[in-house]
Design an enzyme around this catalytic site. Sequence first.
Site, PDB file in Angstrom:
ATOM      1  N   TRP A 139     120.033  -0.032 122.691  1.00 42.79           N
ATOM      2  CA  TRP A 139     119.996   1.182 122.483  1.00 42.79           C
ATOM      3  C   TRP A 139     121.284   1.699 123.323  1.00 42.79           C
ATOM      4  CZ3 TRP A 139     115.336  -0.513 121.064  1.00 42.79           C
ATOM      5  CH2 TRP A 139     114.658   0.256 119.871  1.00 42.79           C
ATOM      6  N   GLY A 161     111.665   3.341 111.276  1.00 45.78           N
ATOM      7  CA  GLY A 161     111.446   1.965 110.922  1.00 45.78           C
ATOM      8  C   GLY A 161     112.601   1.053 111.608  1.00 45.78           C
ATOM      9  N   THR A 162     112.897   1.676 112.651  1.00 39.87           N
ATOM     10  CA  THR A 162     114.055   1.244 113.505  1.00 39.87           C
ATOM     11  C   THR A 162     113.844  -0.355 114.036  1.00 39.87           C
ATOM     12  OG1 THR A 162     113.911   3.335 114.570  1.00 39.87           O
ATOM     13  CG2 THR A 162     115.560   1.818 115.546  1.00 39.87           C
ATOM     14  N   SER A 221     103.523   9.355 112.658  1.00 36.50           N
ATOM     15  CA  SER A 221     103.854   8.291 113.702  1.00 36.50           C
ATOM     16  C   SER A 221     104.296   8.696 114.923  1.00 36.50           C
ATOM     17  CB  SER A 221     104.787   7.329 112.962  1.00 36.50           C
ATOM     18  OG  SER A 221     105.049   6.056 113.796  1.00 36.50           O
ATOM     19  N   LYS A 267     110.912   6.635 114.881  1.00 36.07           N
ATOM     20  CA  LYS A 267     109.650   6.273 113.963  1.00 36.07           C
ATOM     21  C   LYS A 267     109.718   6.210 112.518  1.00 36.07           C
ATOM     22  CE  LYS A 267     107.158   5.584 116.455  1.00 36.07           C
ATOM     23  NZ  LYS A 267     107.191   4.598 117.244  1.00 36.07           N
ATOM     24  N   MET A 325     104.979  -9.193 112.813  1.00 37.70           N
ATOM     25  CA  MET A 325     105.547  -8.530 114.131  1.00 37.70           C
ATOM     26  C   MET A 325     104.453  -7.966 114.784  1.00 37.70           C
ATOM     27  SD  MET A 325     108.819  -6.510 111.844  1.00 37.70           S
ATOM     28  CE  MET A 325     109.163  -5.549 113.338  1.00 37.70           C
ATOM     29  N   HIS A 355     119.447   6.422 118.463  1.00 36.75           N
ATOM     30  CA  HIS A 355     118.571   7.607 117.731  1.00 36.75           C
ATOM     31  C   HIS A 355     119.589   8.737 117.904  1.00 36.75           C
ATOM     32  CE1 HIS A 355     115.314   5.319 117.136  1.00 36.75           C
ATOM     33  NE2 HIS A 355     114.666   5.519 118.599  1.00 36.75           N
ATOM     34  N   TYR A 402     112.463   3.433 104.609  1.00 34.36           N
ATOM     35  CA  TYR A 402     111.346   2.542 105.065  1.00 34.36           C
ATOM     36  C   TYR A 402     110.520   2.185 104.092  1.00 34.36           C
ATOM     37  CZ  TYR A 402     106.780   1.948 107.680  1.00 34.36           C
ATOM     38  OH  TYR A 402     105.667   1.288 107.813  1.00 34.36           O
TER      39      TYR A 402
HETATM   40  P1  A3P Z   1     103.287   3.933 111.904  1.00 34.75           P
HETATM   41  O1  A3P Z   1     102.991   4.383 113.345  1.00 34.75           O
HETATM   42  O2  A3P Z   1     103.213   4.338 111.092  1.00 34.75           O
HETATM   43  O3  A3P Z   1     102.418   2.613 112.121  1.00 34.75           O
HETATM   44  P2  A3P Z   1     110.124   2.677 114.965  1.00 34.75           P
HETATM   45  O4  A3P Z   1     110.570   1.276 115.250  1.00 34.75           O
HETATM   46  O5  A3P Z   1     111.469   3.639 114.365  1.00 34.75           O
HETATM   47  O6  A3P Z   1     109.804   3.440 116.404  1.00 34.75           O
HETATM   48  O7  A3P Z   1     109.035   2.872 114.014  1.00 34.75           O
HETATM   49  C1  A3P Z   1     107.730   2.698 114.159  1.00 34.75           C
HETATM   50  C2  A3P Z   1     107.025   2.581 112.761  1.00 34.75           C
HETATM   51  O8  A3P Z   1     107.331   1.455 112.044  1.00 34.75           O
HETATM   52  C3  A3P Z   1     105.499   2.453 113.217  1.00 34.75           C
HETATM   53  O9  A3P Z   1     104.743   3.186 112.010  1.00 34.75           O
HETATM   54  C4  A3P Z   1     105.431   0.815 113.075  1.00 34.75           C
HETATM   55  O10 A3P Z   1     104.015   0.479 112.736  1.00 34.75           O
HETATM   56  C5  A3P Z   1     106.271   0.623 111.845  1.00 34.75           C
HETATM   57  N1  A3P Z   1     106.423  -0.769 111.602  1.00 34.75           N
HETATM   58  C6  A3P Z   1     107.247  -1.491 112.304  1.00 34.75           C
HETATM   59  N2  A3P Z   1     107.361  -2.720 111.784  1.00 34.75           N
HETATM   60  C7  A3P Z   1     107.003  -2.635 110.594  1.00 34.75           C
HETATM   61  C8  A3P Z   1     106.405  -3.574 109.767  1.00 34.75           C
HETATM   62  N3  A3P Z   1     106.931  -5.059 109.608  1.00 34.75           N
HETATM   63  N4  A3P Z   1     106.013  -3.169 108.308  1.00 34.75           N
HETATM   64  C9  A3P Z   1     105.590  -1.959 108.173  1.00 34.75           C
HETATM   65  N5  A3P Z   1     105.863  -1.083 109.178  1.00 34.75           N
HETATM   66  C10 A3P Z   1     106.337  -1.366 110.264  1.00 34.75           C
END
Ligand code: A3P
Length: 293
Positions: free
Chosen positions: A79, A48-49, A135, A46, A230, A102, A191
């Site tokens: 992964w 910004g992966t 998140s 969570k 996205m 991760h 992020y």
């Molecule tokens: P939220 O749940 O706060 O919206 P990961 O990919 O590490 O699992 O992280 C997911 C988080 O990154 C989610 O956060 C998702 O909405 C956010 N995310 C993914 N792409 C994004 C983008 N282009 N801009 C902003 N946030 C993004």
Amino acid sequence: CRTRLGHMESFGGVLFPAGLHTQESLRLALNVPFQETDVLVVSYPKSGTTWMQEILTLILSRGDPHLSHTVPNWARAPWLEHHYFAELQEAALKQPRVFTTHLPVHLLGPALQEPPGSRVKIIYVSRNPKDVAVSFYHFHQLATFLPEFRTFPEFLHHFLEGTLCYGSWFDHVKGWTSVRRAPGALLHVAYEQMSLDLRGTIQKVSSYLQRPLAEDEMNSCVKHCSFSSMKENKMVNYSLVAKELMDHSKGSFMRKGKVGDWKTMFTEEQDEYFKSIFESKMENCALDFVWEE
Ligand code: A3P
């Protein structure tokens, strides 16, 4: 602890979702035959992966969205620890190969110490831990391979104790950001940086990879990596994931994409408690976090 799909299993002192990773797939992950041209996205969940995976796809395609619109993110940047990793690895990945993990540094670090692993370009993605916690809490509702938590306070307790899947956020961030690597072999991206200045972050990542972009290529990367693009892109919004793994009626993966969303969830008391744990666990850690927009 039972999950809806099975259970969490411990590997190397860290809990993992048994529905996604097996003991065997975790063991294989620690012995991946890296090539020195590989790029590895490392993050605590969570943070910004998926966003970074998309940025990399677009940079390496020079802004051409074809791959990003036709191949799911988990096949473009698989992964290491997933049970299907071996299959995906056999499917011809483009050069340079992009992988994601991760895994905490105490498990994967040794494979990255000697060549060719030491030459792999790591991109460590972090996010302020209050937003990570919120998140991740919502993701636990959606992801049936993770345990179910009825309330946020219960979840927050486990987050701070480090008893969730993938272990402690504190250990993950401190471990990976203090690892010693040759210059040019680790880039740390937050992020909040991506959120504040997406173009500047893409520029930074493209320089790190030595893949300069022309202005129109950069414009295309920025456009396709925006939250709204996205969220609509089936290849990256996880809507293609089977219902058995993600219950899409419980929410969406691309949830809010905001900095500071923790404020909608944390009580004052939880915030105070969080701060006290954060201060003690992050003592002597020079990292700065951005907590709000
Ligand atoms: P939220 O749940 O706060 O919206 P990961 O990919 O590490 O699992 O992280 C997911 C988080 O990154 C989610 O956060 C998702 O909405 C956010 N995310 C993914 N792409 C994004 C983008 N282009 N801009 C902003 N946030 C993004």
